[in-house]
Design a protein around this motif. Sequence first.
Motif, mmCIF file in Angstrom:
data_model
loop_
_atom_site.group_PDB
_atom_site.id
_atom_site.type_symbol
_atom_site.label_atom_id
_atom_site.label_comp_id
_atom_site.label_asym_id
_atom_site.label_seq_id
_atom_site.Cartn_x
_atom_site.Cartn_y
_atom_site.Cartn_z
ATOM 1 N N GLU A 266 0.842 -1.196 0.000
ATOM 2 C CA GLU A 266 0.000 0.000 0.000
ATOM 3 C C GLU A 266 0.875 1.243 0.000
ATOM 4 O OE1 GLU A 266 -2.467 3.103 0.455
ATOM 5 O OE2 GLU A 266 -0.810 2.806 1.839
ATOM 6 N N LYS A 267 1.902 1.226 0.840
ATOM 7 C CA LYS A 267 2.769 2.394 0.936
ATOM 8 C C LYS A 267 3.421 2.683 -0.416
ATOM 9 C CE LYS A 267 6.951 4.058 3.225
ATOM 10 N NZ LYS A 267 8.041 3.719 4.129
ATOM 11 N N LYS A 268 3.977 1.647 -1.010
ATOM 12 C CA LYS A 268 4.707 1.827 -2.258
ATOM 13 C C LYS A 268 3.824 2.385 -3.359
ATOM 14 C CE LYS A 268 7.590 -0.377 -4.917
ATOM 15 N NZ LYS A 268 7.977 -1.482 -5.727
ATOM 16 N N SER A 269 2.570 1.913 -3.409
ATOM 17 C CA SER A 269 1.715 2.292 -4.528
ATOM 18 C C SER A 269 1.286 3.753 -4.456
ATOM 19 C CB SER A 269 0.489 1.376 -4.583
ATOM 20 O OG SER A 269 -0.314 1.591 -3.438
ATOM 21 N N HIS A 270 1.462 4.418 -3.313
ATOM 22 C CA HIS A 270 1.028 5.802 -3.201
ATOM 23 C C HIS A 270 2.183 6.803 -3.159
ATOM 24 C CE1 HIS A 270 -2.914 4.078 -2.295
ATOM 25 N NE2 HIS A 270 -3.365 5.225 -2.734
ATOM 26 N N LEU A 271 3.409 6.350 -3.341
ATOM 27 C CA LEU A 271 4.522 7.283 -3.307
ATOM 28 C C LEU A 271 4.612 8.041 -4.633
ATOM 29 C CD1 LEU A 271 7.187 5.017 -1.563
ATOM 30 C CD2 LEU A 271 5.813 6.827 -0.532
ATOM 31 N N ALA A 272 4.834 9.358 -4.544
ATOM 32 C CA ALA A 272 4.919 10.182 -5.750
ATOM 33 C C ALA A 272 6.350 10.270 -6.267
ATOM 34 C CB ALA A 272 4.375 11.582 -5.457
ATOM 35 N N VAL A 273 7.313 10.466 -5.360
ATOM 36 C CA VAL A 273 8.713 10.614 -5.788
ATOM 37 C C VAL A 273 9.654 9.616 -5.127
ATOM 38 C CG1 VAL A 273 8.664 13.023 -6.542
ATOM 39 C CG2 VAL A 273 9.008 12.513 -4.110
ATOM 40 N N HIS A 274 9.418 9.279 -3.881
ATOM 41 C CA HIS A 274 10.378 8.443 -3.169
ATOM 42 C C HIS A 274 10.519 7.071 -3.818
ATOM 43 C CE1 HIS A 274 12.971 7.160 0.023
ATOM 44 N NE2 HIS A 274 12.317 6.022 0.035
ATOM 45 N N GLY A 275 11.759 6.677 -4.087
ATOM 46 C CA GLY A 275 12.019 5.384 -4.709
ATOM 47 C C GLY A 275 11.602 5.328 -6.167
ATOM 48 N N ARG A 276 11.340 6.485 -6.795
ATOM 49 C CA ARG A 276 10.820 6.497 -8.159
ATOM 50 C C ARG A 276 11.754 7.221 -9.130
ATOM 51 N NH1 ARG A 276 6.431 8.563 -9.659
ATOM 52 N NH2 ARG A 276 5.642 6.837 -10.886
ATOM 53 N N THR A 277 13.041 7.189 -8.854
ATOM 54 C CA THR A 277 14.007 7.829 -9.747
ATOM 55 C C THR A 277 13.816 7.376 -11.189
ATOM 56 O OG1 THR A 277 15.573 7.774 -7.918
ATOM 57 C CG2 THR A 277 16.481 8.266 -10.093
ATOM 58 N N GLY A 278 13.745 8.348 -12.106
ATOM 59 C CA GLY A 278 13.630 8.028 -13.524
ATOM 60 C C GLY A 278 12.199 7.880 -14.009
ATOM 61 N N LEU A 279 11.258 7.828 -13.078
ATOM 62 C CA LEU A 279 9.842 7.682 -13.465
ATOM 63 C C LEU A 279 9.192 9.072 -13.510
ATOM 64 C CD1 LEU A 279 9.021 4.575 -11.246
ATOM 65 C CD2 LEU A 279 9.373 4.621 -13.725
ATOM 66 N N PRO A 280 8.060 9.205 -14.195
ATOM 67 C CA PRO A 280 7.430 10.522 -14.278
ATOM 68 C C PRO A 280 6.786 10.957 -12.966
ATOM 69 C CG PRO A 280 6.116 8.878 -15.450
ATOM 70 C CD PRO A 280 7.375 8.185 -15.030
ATOM 71 N N CYS A 281 6.913 12.254 -12.656
ATOM 72 C CA CYS A 281 6.211 12.835 -11.510
ATOM 73 C C CYS A 281 4.711 12.745 -11.776
ATOM 74 C CB CYS A 281 6.627 14.295 -11.336
ATOM 75 S SG CYS A 281 5.566 15.236 -10.231
ATOM 76 N N PRO A 282 3.930 12.230 -10.838
ATOM 77 C CA PRO A 282 2.481 12.089 -11.065
ATOM 78 C C PRO A 282 1.768 13.437 -11.148
ATOM 79 C CG PRO A 282 3.059 11.407 -8.836
ATOM 80 C CD PRO A 282 4.350 11.663 -9.544
ATOM 81 N N VAL A 283 2.418 14.517 -10.700
ATOM 82 C CA VAL A 283 1.778 15.833 -10.743
ATOM 83 C C VAL A 283 2.046 16.539 -12.075
ATOM 84 C CG1 VAL A 283 1.747 18.146 -9.695
ATOM 85 C CG2 VAL A 283 1.821 16.104 -8.237
#
Length: 321
Positions: A266-283
């Motif tokens: 659950e925690k991972k699926s709601h993170l916007a930036v943490h642990g998401r290097t290289g992925l698009p910002c959801p905002v």
Amino acid sequence: MLRPGGSGKRFGKPGPGPAQPARDPRTRPRLARVPELPEVEALALDLRGRLQDRAIAQVHVAAFSALKTFDPPLSALEGTLVDDVTRHGKFLDIDASGLHVVLHLARAGWVRWRDEVPTIPPKPSTKSPLAVRIVLDDQSGLDVTEAGTRKSLAMYVVRDPADVPGIASLGPDPLTDDFTIDVLREILQREGRKQIKGVLRHQGTIAGIGNAYSDELLHAARMSPFKPASSLDDEELQTLYDAIRTVLGDAVARSRGLAASELKGEKKSHLAVHGRTGLPCPVCGDTVREVSFADSSLQYCPTCQTGGKPLADRRMSRLLK
Ligand SMILES: [Zn+2]
């Protein structure tokens, strides 16, 4: 009484963690696994429902390095009724008739509920992730596990939670009514020119926020992680305060009622930036970037947080000089 060398204030460096399925190497899933305030809060709620008014039959320690105290002895817990399960910062506290089993899950620790636990005490083993097993009077119980090789999980048996140094030194809890905007203002003024990222995740300053949620709430506040703490104007202070309450409060609300086994996903699926290097910002869709910070790294969105400019990796540039 603490065992020599026992300390609740050590937050280990990133460990390798358990093997993950192969995936985009730019993402760092291991960073998203440290339980912070919302996950520990949800764990406490879940365990309260399961443990309250049950008696502890036995406590088995399989990883002796995890146990940081020797007085009161583990045997003092046998036969005690569990009154409550609460949280102090990232510490979990099982209150059993005035004795407290305090757990700090650190980087790779977790609690697993079992409807039935084996009756034979577990053998100490360096290969098994099992660190501590608490057996209840109806043969249900919980396993406290730690993945990986870096052993930083800590368990304390104390008469008063404040006997745990890491709890005694905790700053205010950001989700209590006492944590007003004036409290945050005082903290930021006191911390002076220190970078806001470090101030937020320092447990002695504010309790319960770690590497993941400090990234997340700075992203929500659209604020650079390197901004000096005392430089916030009134509007920025209000924005940061709202972000702290909203990001942590929402995470707790989402986690509430989830079983322990579902919390990490659950925690991972709601993170916007943490642990998401290289992925698009959801905002905004910009690419999430990473820079080294203290003993690990942080993630942020340049468009949302730093006026479109990537942050210089200070550790790297220092090494290159
Ligand atoms: Zn963005």
